[in-house]
Design a protein around this motif. Structure first.
Motif, PDB file in Angstrom:
ATOM      1  N   MET A  40      35.487  44.255  49.099  1.00  0.00           N
ATOM      2  CA  MET A  40      34.197  44.903  48.956  1.00  0.00           C
ATOM      3  C   MET A  40      33.106  43.837  48.886  1.00  0.00           C
ATOM      4  O   MET A  40      33.315  42.781  48.296  1.00  0.00           O
ATOM      5  CB  MET A  40      34.215  45.754  47.684  1.00  0.00           C
ATOM      6  N   GLU A  41      31.969  44.121  49.488  1.00  0.00           N
ATOM      7  CA  GLU A  41      30.834  43.197  49.443  1.00  0.00           C
ATOM      8  C   GLU A  41      29.621  43.876  48.829  1.00  0.00           C
ATOM      9  O   GLU A  41      29.406  45.071  49.010  1.00  0.00           O
ATOM     10  CB  GLU A  41      30.495  42.720  50.857  1.00  0.00           C
ATOM     11  N   MET A  42      28.842  43.075  48.082  1.00  0.00           N
ATOM     12  CA  MET A  42      27.616  43.576  47.471  1.00  0.00           C
ATOM     13  C   MET A  42      26.797  42.379  47.031  1.00  0.00           C
ATOM     14  O   MET A  42      27.326  41.429  46.455  1.00  0.00           O
ATOM     15  CB  MET A  42      27.959  44.462  46.267  1.00  0.00           C
ATOM     16  N   GLU A  85      33.516  29.500  35.610  1.00  0.00           N
ATOM     17  CA  GLU A  85      33.340  28.070  35.911  1.00  0.00           C
ATOM     18  C   GLU A  85      34.488  27.484  36.706  1.00  0.00           C
ATOM     19  O   GLU A  85      34.286  26.588  37.525  1.00  0.00           O
ATOM     20  CB  GLU A  85      33.165  27.277  34.612  1.00  0.00           C
ATOM     21  N   ASP A  86      35.714  27.982  36.482  1.00  0.00           N
ATOM     22  CA  ASP A  86      36.863  27.426  37.204  1.00  0.00           C
ATOM     23  C   ASP A  86      36.974  27.959  38.637  1.00  0.00           C
ATOM     24  O   ASP A  86      37.863  27.561  39.385  1.00  0.00           O
ATOM     25  CB  ASP A  86      38.165  27.667  36.441  1.00  0.00           C
ATOM     26  N   GLY A  87      36.074  28.865  39.026  1.00  0.00           N
ATOM     27  CA  GLY A  87      36.042  29.378  40.384  1.00  0.00           C
ATOM     28  C   GLY A  87      37.056  30.463  40.690  1.00  0.00           C
ATOM     29  O   GLY A  87      37.121  30.966  41.808  1.00  0.00           O
ATOM     30  N   SER A  88      37.837  30.860  39.689  1.00  0.00           N
ATOM     31  CA  SER A  88      38.889  31.845  39.922  1.00  0.00           C
ATOM     32  C   SER A  88      38.312  33.253  40.077  1.00  0.00           C
ATOM     33  O   SER A  88      37.163  33.517  39.738  1.00  0.00           O
ATOM     34  CB  SER A  88      39.894  31.834  38.775  1.00  0.00           C
ATOM     35  N   LEU A  89      39.155  34.130  40.571  1.00  0.00           N
ATOM     36  CA  LEU A  89      38.795  35.543  40.676  1.00  0.00           C
ATOM     37  C   LEU A  89      39.579  36.386  39.673  1.00  0.00           C
ATOM     38  O   LEU A  89      39.622  37.602  39.769  1.00  0.00           O
ATOM     39  CB  LEU A  89      39.061  36.049  42.098  1.00  0.00           C
ATOM     40  N   TYR A 138      31.331  39.001  35.759  1.00  0.00           N
ATOM     41  CA  TYR A 138      31.493  38.214  36.985  1.00  0.00           C
ATOM     42  C   TYR A 138      31.539  39.126  38.210  1.00  0.00           C
ATOM     43  O   TYR A 138      32.399  39.999  38.320  1.00  0.00           O
ATOM     44  CB  TYR A 138      32.752  37.350  36.904  1.00  0.00           C
ATOM     45  N   ARG A 139      30.608  38.900  39.123  1.00  0.00           N
ATOM     46  CA  ARG A 139      30.436  39.746  40.311  1.00  0.00           C
ATOM     47  C   ARG A 139      31.602  39.636  41.293  1.00  0.00           C
ATOM     48  O   ARG A 139      32.201  40.647  41.672  1.00  0.00           O
ATOM     49  CB  ARG A 139      29.121  39.387  41.018  1.00  0.00           C
ATOM     50  N   GLU A 140      31.919  38.447  41.755  1.00  0.00           N
ATOM     51  CA  GLU A 140      32.921  38.289  42.815  1.00  0.00           C
ATOM     52  C   GLU A 140      34.310  38.777  42.395  1.00  0.00           C
ATOM     53  O   GLU A 140      34.988  39.434  43.203  1.00  0.00           O
ATOM     54  CB  GLU A 140      32.938  36.854  43.322  1.00  0.00           C
ATOM     55  N   PRO A 141      34.778  38.494  41.183  1.00  0.00           N
ATOM     56  CA  PRO A 141      36.071  39.050  40.781  1.00  0.00           C
ATOM     57  C   PRO A 141      36.087  40.587  40.775  1.00  0.00           C
ATOM     58  O   PRO A 141      37.072  41.204  41.173  1.00  0.00           O
ATOM     59  CB  PRO A 141      36.296  38.491  39.379  1.00  0.00           C
ATOM     60  N   HIS A 142      34.978  41.198  40.344  1.00  0.00           N
ATOM     61  CA  HIS A 142      34.906  42.658  40.380  1.00  0.00           C
ATOM     62  C   HIS A 142      35.001  43.170  41.819  1.00  0.00           C
ATOM     63  O   HIS A 142      35.727  44.123  42.093  1.00  0.00           O
ATOM     64  CB  HIS A 142      33.601  43.153  39.737  1.00  0.00           C
ATOM     65  N   LEU A 143      34.265  42.528  42.708  1.00  0.00           N
ATOM     66  CA  LEU A 143      34.278  42.973  44.105  1.00  0.00           C
ATOM     67  C   LEU A 143      35.649  42.776  44.736  1.00  0.00           C
ATOM     68  O   LEU A 143      36.055  43.559  45.607  1.00  0.00           O
ATOM     69  CB  LEU A 143      33.198  42.240  44.907  1.00  0.00           C
ATOM     70  N   ALA A 144      36.380  41.772  44.279  1.00  0.00           N
ATOM     71  CA  ALA A 144      37.700  41.488  44.840  1.00  0.00           C
ATOM     72  C   ALA A 144      38.738  42.537  44.451  1.00  0.00           C
ATOM     73  O   ALA A 144      39.706  42.744  45.189  1.00  0.00           O
ATOM     74  CB  ALA A 144      38.166  40.099  44.407  1.00  0.00           C
ATOM     75  N   VAL A 145      38.554  43.203  43.312  1.00  0.00           N
ATOM     76  CA  VAL A 145      39.562  44.159  42.851  1.00  0.00           C
ATOM     77  C   VAL A 145      39.185  45.621  43.099  1.00  0.00           C
ATOM     78  O   VAL A 145      39.980  46.514  42.820  1.00  0.00           O
ATOM     79  CB  VAL A 145      39.913  43.965  41.354  1.00  0.00           C
ATOM     80  N   CYS A 146      37.993  45.864  43.627  1.00  0.00           N
ATOM     81  CA  CYS A 146      37.538  47.240  43.824  1.00  0.00           C
ATOM     82  C   CYS A 146      37.383  47.556  45.308  1.00  0.00           C
ATOM     83  O   CYS A 146      36.984  46.698  46.096  1.00  0.00           O
ATOM     84  CB  CYS A 146      36.207  47.459  43.104  1.00  0.00           C
ATOM     85  N   ASP A 147      37.658  48.811  45.638  1.00  0.00           N
ATOM     86  CA  ASP A 147      37.575  49.249  47.032  1.00  0.00           C
ATOM     87  C   ASP A 147      36.305  50.010  47.354  1.00  0.00           C
ATOM     88  O   ASP A 147      35.915  50.102  48.522  1.00  0.00           O
ATOM     89  CB  ASP A 147      38.780  50.131  47.383  1.00  0.00           C
ATOM     90  N   ASP A 148      35.658  50.594  46.350  1.00  0.00           N
ATOM     91  CA  ASP A 148      34.444  51.363  46.613  1.00  0.00           C
ATOM     92  C   ASP A 148      33.541  51.335  45.380  1.00  0.00           C
ATOM     93  O   ASP A 148      33.939  50.843  44.321  1.00  0.00           O
ATOM     94  CB  ASP A 148      34.774  52.807  47.024  1.00  0.00           C
ATOM     95  N   GLU A 166      34.871  53.008  42.059  1.00  0.00           N
ATOM     96  CA  GLU A 166      35.849  52.164  41.376  1.00  0.00           C
ATOM     97  C   GLU A 166      35.163  50.969  40.728  1.00  0.00           C
ATOM     98  O   GLU A 166      35.511  50.566  39.609  1.00  0.00           O
ATOM     99  CB  GLU A 166      36.893  51.689  42.386  1.00  0.00           C
ATOM    100  N   LEU A 167      34.161  50.420  41.409  1.00  0.00           N
ATOM    101  CA  LEU A 167      33.417  49.281  40.876  1.00  0.00           C
ATOM    102  C   LEU A 167      32.683  49.667  39.596  1.00  0.00           C
ATOM    103  O   LEU A 167      32.722  48.937  38.602  1.00  0.00           O
ATOM    104  CB  LEU A 167      32.440  48.751  41.927  1.00  0.00           C
ATOM    105  N   ARG A 168      32.036  50.807  39.608  1.00  0.00           N
ATOM    106  CA  ARG A 168      31.334  51.275  38.402  1.00  0.00           C
ATOM    107  C   ARG A 168      32.305  51.445  37.237  1.00  0.00           C
ATOM    108  O   ARG A 168      32.016  51.049  36.108  1.00  0.00           O
ATOM    109  CB  ARG A 168      30.614  52.591  38.679  1.00  0.00           C
ATOM    110  N   ASP A 169      33.469  52.030  37.510  1.00  0.00           N
ATOM    111  CA  ASP A 169      34.475  52.198  36.459  1.00  0.00           C
ATOM    112  C   ASP A 169      34.925  50.858  35.900  1.00  0.00           C
ATOM    113  O   ASP A 169      35.073  50.692  34.683  1.00  0.00           O
ATOM    114  CB  ASP A 169      35.692  52.962  36.988  1.00  0.00           C
ATOM    115  N   GLU A 170      35.135  49.886  36.785  1.00  0.00           N
ATOM    116  CA  GLU A 170      35.610  48.569  36.342  1.00  0.00           C
ATOM    117  C   GLU A 170      34.528  47.830  35.558  1.00  0.00           C
ATOM    118  O   GLU A 170      34.817  47.163  34.559  1.00  0.00           O
ATOM    119  CB  GLU A 170      36.067  47.743  37.541  1.00  0.00           C
TER     120      GLU A 170
END
Length: 115
Positions: free
Chosen positions: A1-3, A39-43, A72-82, A85-89
């Motif tokens: 997912m992208e945002m 900071e460690d760059g992980s997702l 953290y934005r990018e980890p959320h986007l990595a685990v959500c499909d829409d 789901e993003l709002r719930d997470e």
């Protein structure tokens, strides 16, 4: 997912506004921050409470830097499909990190279904 960052931050604010008043009214000297990644760059990490839990404060007072709840934005986007789901997470992450402010640890949050 992208945002983009601005849209994601708006979702975080929207979800924060939906939390019960008795959960957020007790927050003292806490700021909410959106960052792209840890900071460690992980997702792997969705959020972080950076501060001293209410249950551990003894001589906490005026002049203290605010505690931070980071989403953290990018980890959320990595685990959500829409967006739903993003709002719930995001909602779950906010509750989880606020719970750390109140002194609940990860074990207790797992028991309650918030981890």
């Amino acid at each position: 997912m992208e945002m983009d960052a601005a849209t994601f931050e708006t979702l975080v604010v929207d979800e924060l506004d939906l939390l019960p008043d008795d959960m957020v009214d007790g927050l003292d000297n806490v700021v909410f921050v959106v960052e792209d990644r840890p900071e460690d760059g992980s997702l792997d990490l969705l959020g972080l409470y950076d501060g001293l839990a209410l249950t551990e404060r003894t001589q906490y007072g005026m002049g203290e830097l605010p505690d931070r709840i980071v989403v953290y934005r990018e980890p959320h986007l990595a685990v959500c499909d829409d967006e739903g789901e993003l709002r719930d997470e995001i909602h779950t992450t906010l509750v989880h990190e606020i719970a750390h402010f109140y002194g609940l640890d990860d074990d207790r949050l797992h028991e309650l279904g918030w981890a």
